[in-house]
Design a protein around this motif. Sequence first.
Motif, PDB file in Angstrom:
ATOM      1  N   GLY A 143       0.824  -1.198   0.000  1.00 46.22           N
ATOM      2  CA  GLY A 143       0.000   0.000   0.000  1.00 46.22           C
ATOM      3  C   GLY A 143       0.860   1.251   0.000  1.00 46.22           C
ATOM      4  N   TYR A 144       0.336   2.306  -0.608  1.00 46.72           N
ATOM      5  CA  TYR A 144       1.057   3.568  -0.716  1.00 46.72           C
ATOM      6  C   TYR A 144       0.079   4.725  -0.563  1.00 46.72           C
ATOM      7  N   THR A 145       0.528   5.793   0.065  1.00 42.07           N
ATOM      8  CA  THR A 145      -0.231   7.036  -0.014  1.00 42.07           C
ATOM      9  C   THR A 145       0.455   7.898  -1.061  1.00 42.07           C
ATOM     10  N   GLN A 146      -0.216   8.919  -1.461  1.00 42.38           N
ATOM     11  CA  GLN A 146       0.439   9.904  -2.306  1.00 42.38           C
ATOM     12  C   GLN A 146       1.496  10.598  -1.461  1.00 42.38           C
ATOM     13  N   PRO A 147       2.503  11.216  -2.063  1.00 41.09           N
ATOM     14  CA  PRO A 147       3.399  12.056  -1.276  1.00 41.09           C
ATOM     15  C   PRO A 147       2.678  13.375  -0.962  1.00 41.09           C
ATOM     16  N   TYR A 148       2.600  13.721   0.303  1.00 33.87           N
ATOM     17  CA  TYR A 148       1.982  14.978   0.723  1.00 33.87           C
ATOM     18  C   TYR A 148       3.075  16.028   0.761  1.00 33.87           C
ATOM     19  N   LEU A 149       3.030  16.990  -0.157  1.00 36.63           N
ATOM     20  CA  LEU A 149       4.148  17.901  -0.361  1.00 36.63           C
ATOM     21  C   LEU A 149       3.974  19.279   0.259  1.00 36.63           C
ATOM     22  N   ASN A 150       2.764  19.737   0.491  1.00 35.41           N
ATOM     23  CA  ASN A 150       2.607  21.092   1.039  1.00 35.41           C
ATOM     24  C   ASN A 150       1.394  21.216   1.953  1.00 35.41           C
ATOM     25  N   SER A 151       1.221  20.221   2.818  1.00 33.33           N
ATOM     26  CA  SER A 151       0.087  20.292   3.737  1.00 33.33           C
ATOM     27  C   SER A 151       0.495  20.635   5.169  1.00 33.33           C
ATOM     28  N   ILE A 152       1.812  20.555   5.488  1.00 34.94           N
ATOM     29  CA  ILE A 152       2.276  20.875   6.841  1.00 34.94           C
ATOM     30  C   ILE A 152       3.387  21.917   6.758  1.00 34.94           C
ATOM     31  N   THR A 153       3.158  23.068   7.377  1.00 32.40           N
ATOM     32  CA  THR A 153       4.215  24.093   7.438  1.00 32.40           C
ATOM     33  C   THR A 153       5.117  23.790   8.621  1.00 32.40           C
ATOM     34  N   PHE A 154       6.403  23.978   8.416  1.00 32.05           N
ATOM     35  CA  PHE A 154       7.431  23.699   9.403  1.00 32.05           C
ATOM     36  C   PHE A 154       8.244  24.973   9.558  1.00 32.05           C
ATOM     37  N   SER A 155       8.239  25.574  10.765  1.00 31.48           N
ATOM     38  CA  SER A 155       8.925  26.857  10.897  1.00 31.48           C
ATOM     39  C   SER A 155       9.524  27.065  12.274  1.00 31.48           C
ATOM     40  N   LYS A 156      10.583  27.864  12.288  1.00 38.91           N
ATOM     41  CA  LYS A 156      11.221  28.286  13.540  1.00 38.91           C
ATOM     42  C   LYS A 156      10.464  29.491  14.063  1.00 38.91           C
ATOM     43  N   CYS A 157      10.317  29.545  15.410  1.00 36.38           N
ATOM     44  CA  CYS A 157       9.630  30.695  15.980  1.00 36.38           C
ATOM     45  C   CYS A 157      10.594  31.589  16.730  1.00 36.38           C
TER      46      CYS A 157
END
Length: 157
Positions: A143-157
Amino acid sequence: FTATPSLTSVALTGTPSTPLPTLPTSPVNTSSIFTPQYVGFTQISTSSNVFRWGNCPQPSSITFTAHVTDPATEVAVLLFLRLSSPTTGEMTKWEAGASMNGDKTGTFTYTVTTKNISHYDEYPNAWLQYQMIAIDANFNHVGYTQPYLNSITFSKC
């Protein structure tokens, strides 16, 4: 002495026996060409679409949840992660697949912190990209999911 090749034209006559395929006129989603979407999975979710690191309030972790189609066959799920800069296009390599925790009913979870992400400090603002792969008892990919490329933002605060 080096000979220079010459072009020769050939006249085509007759009608081809097999019609040529018709190409779509609208754009094609190329990610679905290479990676099947939701094969073996019924649902994918995350605890947030924001992941912050440094001295800041939550969320400083994110939990991924996957529900597989056939818990009897799909006995494990691997979570792959990488970071991608939206401004430069640079990205890390895909992390080795983390084995998600299963509950024997087909639900798998995994909580990610910065300890799970290499070179996170080199990406003050990025996308946290992910893909999941279900495997059977013989370690075959089933089984495979699609690659999720821009659904989670990752940032320094």
